[in-house]
Design a protein around this motif. Structure first.
Motif, mmCIF file in Angstrom:
data_model
loop_
_atom_site.group_PDB
_atom_site.id
_atom_site.type_symbol
_atom_site.label_atom_id
_atom_site.label_comp_id
_atom_site.label_asym_id
_atom_site.label_seq_id
_atom_site.Cartn_x
_atom_site.Cartn_y
_atom_site.Cartn_z
ATOM 1 N N ALA A 97 0.831 -1.210 0.000
ATOM 2 C CA ALA A 97 0.000 0.000 0.000
ATOM 3 C C ALA A 97 0.862 1.255 0.000
ATOM 4 C CB ALA A 97 -0.940 -0.007 1.208
ATOM 5 N N VAL A 98 1.906 1.276 0.811
ATOM 6 C CA VAL A 98 2.804 2.432 0.866
ATOM 7 C C VAL A 98 3.488 2.618 -0.490
ATOM 8 C CG1 VAL A 98 4.961 3.305 1.868
ATOM 9 C CG2 VAL A 98 3.183 2.379 3.349
ATOM 10 N N GLY A 99 3.961 1.533 -1.065
ATOM 11 C CA GLY A 99 4.612 1.612 -2.372
ATOM 12 C C GLY A 99 3.677 2.139 -3.439
ATOM 13 N N GLU A 100 2.448 1.650 -3.442
ATOM 14 C CA GLU A 100 1.468 2.105 -4.424
ATOM 15 C C GLU A 100 1.154 3.581 -4.233
ATOM 16 O OE1 GLU A 100 -3.017 1.094 -6.054
ATOM 17 O OE2 GLU A 100 -2.351 0.204 -4.177
ATOM 18 N N GLU A 101 0.943 4.001 -2.992
ATOM 19 C CA GLU A 101 0.629 5.407 -2.717
ATOM 20 C C GLU A 101 1.777 6.325 -3.115
ATOM 21 O OE1 GLU A 101 -0.613 5.686 1.368
ATOM 22 O OE2 GLU A 101 -2.301 4.333 1.028
ATOM 23 N N GLU A 102 2.991 5.921 -2.806
ATOM 24 C CA GLU A 102 4.143 6.759 -3.160
ATOM 25 C C GLU A 102 4.300 6.849 -4.676
ATOM 26 O OE1 GLU A 102 7.117 9.381 -3.208
ATOM 27 O OE2 GLU A 102 5.789 8.918 -1.547
ATOM 28 N N LEU A 103 4.074 5.745 -5.366
ATOM 29 C CA LEU A 103 4.166 5.762 -6.824
ATOM 30 C C LEU A 103 3.100 6.669 -7.427
ATOM 31 C CD1 LEU A 103 5.596 4.777 -9.346
ATOM 32 C CD2 LEU A 103 4.121 2.762 -9.300
ATOM 33 N N VAL A 104 1.886 6.624 -6.898
ATOM 34 C CA VAL A 104 0.811 7.491 -7.379
ATOM 35 C C VAL A 104 1.195 8.961 -7.163
ATOM 36 C CG1 VAL A 104 -1.574 8.224 -6.928
ATOM 37 C CG2 VAL A 104 -1.033 5.796 -7.170
ATOM 38 N N ARG A 105 1.715 9.289 -5.970
ATOM 39 C CA ARG A 105 2.134 10.678 -5.695
ATOM 40 C C ARG A 105 3.268 11.104 -6.627
ATOM 41 N NH1 ARG A 105 1.284 9.048 -0.270
ATOM 42 N NH2 ARG A 105 3.498 8.594 -0.032
ATOM 43 N N ALA A 106 4.244 10.221 -6.820
ATOM 44 C CA ALA A 106 5.383 10.545 -7.683
ATOM 45 C C ALA A 106 4.923 10.755 -9.120
ATOM 46 C CB ALA A 106 6.433 9.425 -7.610
ATOM 47 N N LEU A 107 4.011 9.926 -9.575
ATOM 48 C CA LEU A 107 3.494 10.061 -10.933
ATOM 49 C C LEU A 107 2.732 11.368 -11.096
ATOM 50 C CD1 LEU A 107 3.208 8.808 -13.709
ATOM 51 C CD2 LEU A 107 1.236 7.542 -12.865
ATOM 52 N N GLN A 108 1.967 11.751 -10.093
ATOM 53 C CA GLN A 108 1.229 13.018 -10.167
ATOM 54 C C GLN A 108 2.191 14.203 -10.194
ATOM 55 O OE1 GLN A 108 -2.180 13.325 -10.668
ATOM 56 N NE2 GLN A 108 -1.423 15.347 -11.224
ATOM 57 N N ARG A 109 3.245 14.151 -9.370
ATOM 58 C CA ARG A 109 4.252 15.230 -9.387
ATOM 59 C C ARG A 109 4.891 15.325 -10.770
ATOM 60 N NH1 ARG A 109 5.460 13.127 -4.092
ATOM 61 N NH2 ARG A 109 7.076 11.813 -5.007
ATOM 62 N N ALA A 110 5.196 14.186 -11.363
ATOM 63 C CA ALA A 110 5.810 14.170 -12.694
ATOM 64 C C ALA A 110 4.851 14.734 -13.735
ATOM 65 C CB ALA A 110 6.233 12.748 -13.064
ATOM 66 N N ARG A 111 3.583 14.377 -13.652
ATOM 67 C CA ARG A 111 2.594 14.895 -14.608
ATOM 68 C C ARG A 111 2.366 16.385 -14.429
ATOM 69 N NH1 ARG A 111 -1.597 9.823 -14.202
ATOM 70 N NH2 ARG A 111 -0.564 8.539 -15.769
ATOM 71 N N ASP A 112 2.437 16.866 -13.192
ATOM 72 C CA ASP A 112 2.256 18.298 -12.929
ATOM 73 C C ASP A 112 3.446 19.130 -13.386
ATOM 74 O OD1 ASP A 112 -0.209 17.763 -11.774
ATOM 75 O OD2 ASP A 112 0.533 17.909 -9.700
ATOM 76 N N ASN A 113 4.598 18.496 -13.541
ATOM 77 C CA ASN A 113 5.842 19.181 -13.930
ATOM 78 C C ASN A 113 6.533 18.416 -15.050
ATOM 79 O OD1 ASN A 113 6.084 21.241 -11.558
ATOM 80 N ND2 ASN A 113 5.606 19.276 -10.598
#
Length: 90
Positions: free
Chosen positions: A18-34
């Motif tokens: 769950a932690v890995g999935e959540e961190e990946l989702v956050r990282a992907l969103q940061r990448a998409r935002d920038n």
């Protein structure tokens, strides 16, 4: 040191996934935002750790899975020499 019970080990694995999935989702969103800032790209270390977690737990995708085929096609299309020219990370 004692061994974890099956229930405790199962809960720990579920938590780590769950932690890995959540961190990946956050990282992907940061990448998409920038998208033009390589500092916000999804970390290769994060991806590597998640792949290791999957591998260590015997998690595999079925052969011919659409997601796997899509990723394979994308990776085959990446021109690493060109990516390095533009400061991308290989």
């Amino acid at each position: 040191m004692s061994r974890a019970t099956n229930d405790a080990a199962d809960h720990l694995h579920a938590f780590l996934f769950a932690v890995g999935e959540e961190e990946l989702v956050r990282a992907l969103q940061r990448a998409r935002d920038n998208p033009h800032d390589p500092a916000y790209a999804v970390s290769p270390q994060l991806i590597s750790q998640l792949v290791k977690l999957l591998k260590d737990n015997g998690v595999t995708a079925p052969q011919g899975a659409v997601r796997v085929d899509t990723l394979k096609t994308t990776l085959l299309d990446v021109d690493l020499d060109k990516e390095m020219e533009f400061g991308g990370r290989a």
